[in-house]
Design a protein around this motif. Structure first.
Motif, PDB file in Angstrom:
ATOM      1  N   SER A  86       0.957  -1.112   0.143  1.00 52.38           N
ATOM      2  CA  SER A  86      -0.037   0.040   0.004  1.00 52.38           C
ATOM      3  C   SER A  86       0.896   1.365   0.014  1.00 52.38           C
ATOM      4  O   SER A  86       0.444   2.393   0.313  1.00 52.38           O
ATOM      5  N   ASN A 108      -8.586  -3.232  -3.494  1.00 51.46           N
ATOM      6  CA  ASN A 108      -9.199  -3.136  -2.034  1.00 51.46           C
ATOM      7  C   ASN A 108      -8.656  -3.610  -1.033  1.00 51.46           C
ATOM      8  O   ASN A 108      -8.608  -3.062   0.213  1.00 51.46           O
ATOM      9  N   ASP A 109      -8.183  -4.975  -1.238  1.00 51.68           N
ATOM     10  CA  ASP A 109      -7.440  -5.566   0.110  1.00 51.68           C
ATOM     11  C   ASP A 109      -6.242  -4.928   0.285  1.00 51.68           C
ATOM     12  O   ASP A 109      -5.897  -4.776   1.671  1.00 51.68           O
ATOM     13  N   MET A 110      -5.466  -4.237  -0.694  1.00 54.60           N
ATOM     14  CA  MET A 110      -4.278  -3.458  -0.243  1.00 54.60           C
ATOM     15  C   MET A 110      -4.556  -2.189   0.495  1.00 54.60           C
ATOM     16  O   MET A 110      -4.147  -1.839   1.181  1.00 54.60           O
ATOM     17  N   LEU A 111      -5.791  -1.646  -0.010  1.00 55.28           N
ATOM     18  CA  LEU A 111      -6.337  -0.298   0.470  1.00 55.28           C
ATOM     19  C   LEU A 111      -6.600  -0.523   1.991  1.00 55.28           C
ATOM     20  O   LEU A 111      -6.460   0.509   2.602  1.00 55.28           O
ATOM     21  N   ASP A 112      -7.185  -1.596   2.200  1.00 59.45           N
ATOM     22  CA  ASP A 112      -7.513  -1.718   3.672  1.00 59.45           C
ATOM     23  C   ASP A 112      -6.170  -1.612   4.641  1.00 59.45           C
ATOM     24  O   ASP A 112      -6.552  -1.044   5.674  1.00 59.45           O
ATOM     25  N   LEU A 113      -5.047  -1.811   4.135  1.00 66.44           N
ATOM     26  CA  LEU A 113      -4.019  -1.624   4.936  1.00 66.44           C
ATOM     27  C   LEU A 113      -3.363  -0.305   5.024  1.00 66.44           C
ATOM     28  O   LEU A 113      -2.346   0.141   5.607  1.00 66.44           O
ATOM     29  N   LEU A 117      -6.453   6.182   5.454  1.00 66.68           N
ATOM     30  CA  LEU A 117      -7.420   5.761   4.032  1.00 66.68           C
ATOM     31  C   LEU A 117      -8.536   6.797   4.095  1.00 66.68           C
ATOM     32  O   LEU A 117      -9.106   7.198   5.081  1.00 66.68           O
TER      33      LEU A 117
END
Lengths: 155, 480
Positions: A86, A108-113, A117
């Motif tokens: 990220s 989206n999985d990477m943006l979670d971290l 955000l």
């Protein structure tokens, strides 16, 4: 007769959806073989962590990570732009967010971290420039709570 | 042109992402030619967890090594491999004879460097042996050791995990390491053949009998530490079905769905959607089991091999949606079948000899402020980065930012005159002081490049990205 100079043509078109005029900068390039081609330049503004505005003309299909790194902006891409981290997190100006194709599950999985955000956050490596994104503005987010703006001063 | 400017000699202890990102940032931000970085690494090969922790089926995460290679090319950077900083072995029994460390006491380093960045990470497991019985049984392993084993770490080559013992596997822990273990147990071994997993691991995993993996955690779904990417990978594994938690178990969490943070909301969507493979048709299955705290691994009658795992049933105390909520035993217990068990409950750091007074056992790291070691005597010039700085958790991205913070503190201390300007002689000085005691082969960066090339050549012969050397002797043999 060919010359290597580039002619810049600025013309205005009407954007029907937004009822606003937009400027498209195109480079009409004379190639050595005598052909004239038109490379669309897309204007992107990066807002740095110190609040400076960096104006860049880039090409269609370039992604924001490559553009930022080519212009020495302080954006890391730890995984080399392969959507596996990220570190190229950018905050997109809300005006442009919906013009970019939605992020897929992997992004989206990477943006979670991603730290800090927002509703309009994206991974820079996954945002490719299109004509519709001319004038795009993105901000580089804070890295962590602790780093100061002065840490990013170039020496 | 004489340069009157004070110089800064930095030693970095540990060549994983924390060490390399700190070195990168220091060299990038300092005026050219003023700072040198010497990086010490106990193994003959660099990269720490990027090489030994990241799963073989996650090669893109290892792309960070390209940046590390660039850093290593700097004329102001020196790699000093096969050289462990520390007066004596840390409190860790070595699992195998495949690695004998060569020690240089930290006290010697301190004479020859202006600043030392400790980035040696976490070298052992959190020890639950006082509360969990049966950890010594055959078939029970540390997840950290299992990961080190399949990734070719010399300290774990003798592990010989008994994945043929039966169909039931229990993985204790709800972090990404637990999910990596589950995924390696459930993935078709053919999918791993072209990766950099070791040939020994492929041979063993080809006989893998595991068909049912239970990933067991002490708390609830809103407290789990694993991340969605890894959950999604498990859900999309070929021929592997997800056995979901009971609907009435999940409903209190789902009722208040709107209050959940984004990652947790997305996790619940993943849990509800389930696996791509249908549960009925799948040959292998996995589940997430919540609110179970291990009490013992139990062998079958007359055997020393694990057959069952016993757990206390727990209950969340307070806000079930909060990540910080604790659990208490209900008094009930539960037993699960277990032919092979893995403990993945977190890692433990240790202080190097001499740093005991700045070590925070509860926080699981050295005391520091933004990377500057503090709250001890004689800590000037000591800095930390990575897991030894903030505790053993977090992915490479977090470690990168964390290392940048440390680099910035080192450089601002230098600017303020607090460190630097002592005409330190770095590695040359260390060598001179060690004299005859330096009786081992120190691995330089170009030496590592020869080992790297040899690994890639071995790999390409068998259709793999690389075939790692798994003991120190073989690594050094390349350099003869």
């Amino acid at each position: 007769m060919c010359y290597a100079d580039v002619l810049t043509v600025i013309f205005t078109t009407r954007n029907l959806v937004k009822s606003m005029s937009s400027h498209i900068v195109a480079l009409i390039v004379c190639r050595p073989e005598g052909l004239m081609t038109c490379d669309l330049r897309i204007h992107v503004t990066f807002i740095t962590r110190e609040g400076d505005q960096v104006h860049i003309d880039a090409a269609e299909g370039d992604n924001l990570l490559d553009i930022a790194q080519a212009h020495d902006l302080d954006m890391e891409g730890a995984c080399g732009g392969s959507c596996a981290c990220s570190t190229c997190h950018v905050i997109v100006d809300p005006e442009f967010y919906d013009l970019i194709p939605e992020p897929d599950d992997d992004e989206n999985d990477m943006l979670d971290l991603a730290f800090g955000l927002t509703e309009t956050s994206r991974l820079g490596c996954q945002v490719k420039l299109t004509k519709e994104l001319d004038g795009l503005r993105v901000a580089l987010p804070q890295m962590t709570r602790n780093l100061q703006a002065k840490d990013f001063e170039k020496r | 042109m004489s340069n009157q400017r004070a110089k800064l000699r930095v030693a970095v202890v540990g060549s994983g992402p924390a060490g390399f990102y700190t070195a990168y940032r220091i060299l990038e931000k300092a005026p050219s030619g003023i700072v040198t970085v010497d990086m010490y690494e106990k193994l003959p090969v660099p990269y720490g967890l990027a090489r030994f922790g990241v799963a073989p089926d996650h090669p893109e995460v290892k792309n960070c090594e390209e940046k590390f290679e660039e850093v290593a090319q700097s004329p102001y950077f020196t790699f000093i491999g096969n050289t462990m900083v520390g007066a004596q072995p840390l409190a860790v029994p070595s699992h195998s004879q495949s690695f004998q460390p060569n020690h240089v006491p930290l006290s010697i380093l301190r004479q020859h460097y202006d600043a030392i960045v400790l980035s040696y990470g976490a070298d052992s497991d959190k020890d639950l042996s006082s509360s969990v019985k049966g950890l010594e049984l055959a078939g029970v392993y540390s997840a950290r050791a299992f990961v080190g084993w399949y990734n070719g770490h010399p300290e774990f080559q003798d592990l010989d995990p008994d994945v043929m013992a039966g169909e039931e596997a229990v993985v204790v822990g709800h972090g990404n390491v637990a999910l990596d273990v589950a995924r390696i147990l459930l993935t078709d071994v053919d999918a791993l053949r072209k990766t950099d997993i070791t040939e020994a691991a492929i041979a063993k995993l080809s006989e893998n009998k595991v068909k049912r993996v239970r990933i067991v955690g002490r708390r609830g779904p809103t407290q789990a530490s694993f991340t969605n990417k890894e959950v999604r990978e498990l859900m999309t594994l070929n021929g592997v079905g997800f056995i979901p938690p009971e609907a009435e178990f999940m409903s209190p969490f789902l009722e208040n769905g709107s209050k959940l943070g984004r990652p947790t909301k997305r996790l619940f969507q993943l849990l509800q959607r389930g696996s791509t493979a249908s549960v009925a048709d799948a040959i292998k299955h996995f589940s997430f089991d919540f609110l179970l705290s291990p009490t013992s691994f139990v062998p079958s009658e007359g055997s020393s091999h694990v057959a069952r795992a016993k757990f206390d049933v727990m209950q969340l105390q307070g806000d079930i949606l909060s990540k910080d909520t604790r659990v208490k035993s209900t008094g009930d217990f539960k037993e699960l079948p277990c032919n092979v068990g893995f403990m993945s409950v977190g890692y433990k750091t240790h202080p190097l000899a001499g740093l005991e007074d700045v070590y925070n056992d509860g926080a699981n790291h050295l005391n520091n402020e933004g990377g500057k070691v503090c709250a001890g005597i004689n800590v000037k010039g000591l800095y930390v980065a990575g897991w030894i700085k903030r505790g053993p958790a977090g992915v490479i991205a977090e470690t990168m930012y964390d290392s940048f913070e440390t680099a910035s503190v080192v450089l601002s201390d230098f600017e303020d005159g607090e460190i630097g300007g002592k005409s330190c002689d770095g590695w040359e000085g260390v060598k001179a002081e060690l004299g005859d005691k330096l009786d081992w082969k120190v691995v330089s960066w170009s030496d590592w490049q020869r080992i790297d090339k040899a690994e890639k050549e071995r790999g390409s012969k068998i259709g793999k990205e690389r075939e790692k050397f798994t003991n120190q002797k073989d690594m050094l043999a390349v350099l003869e």
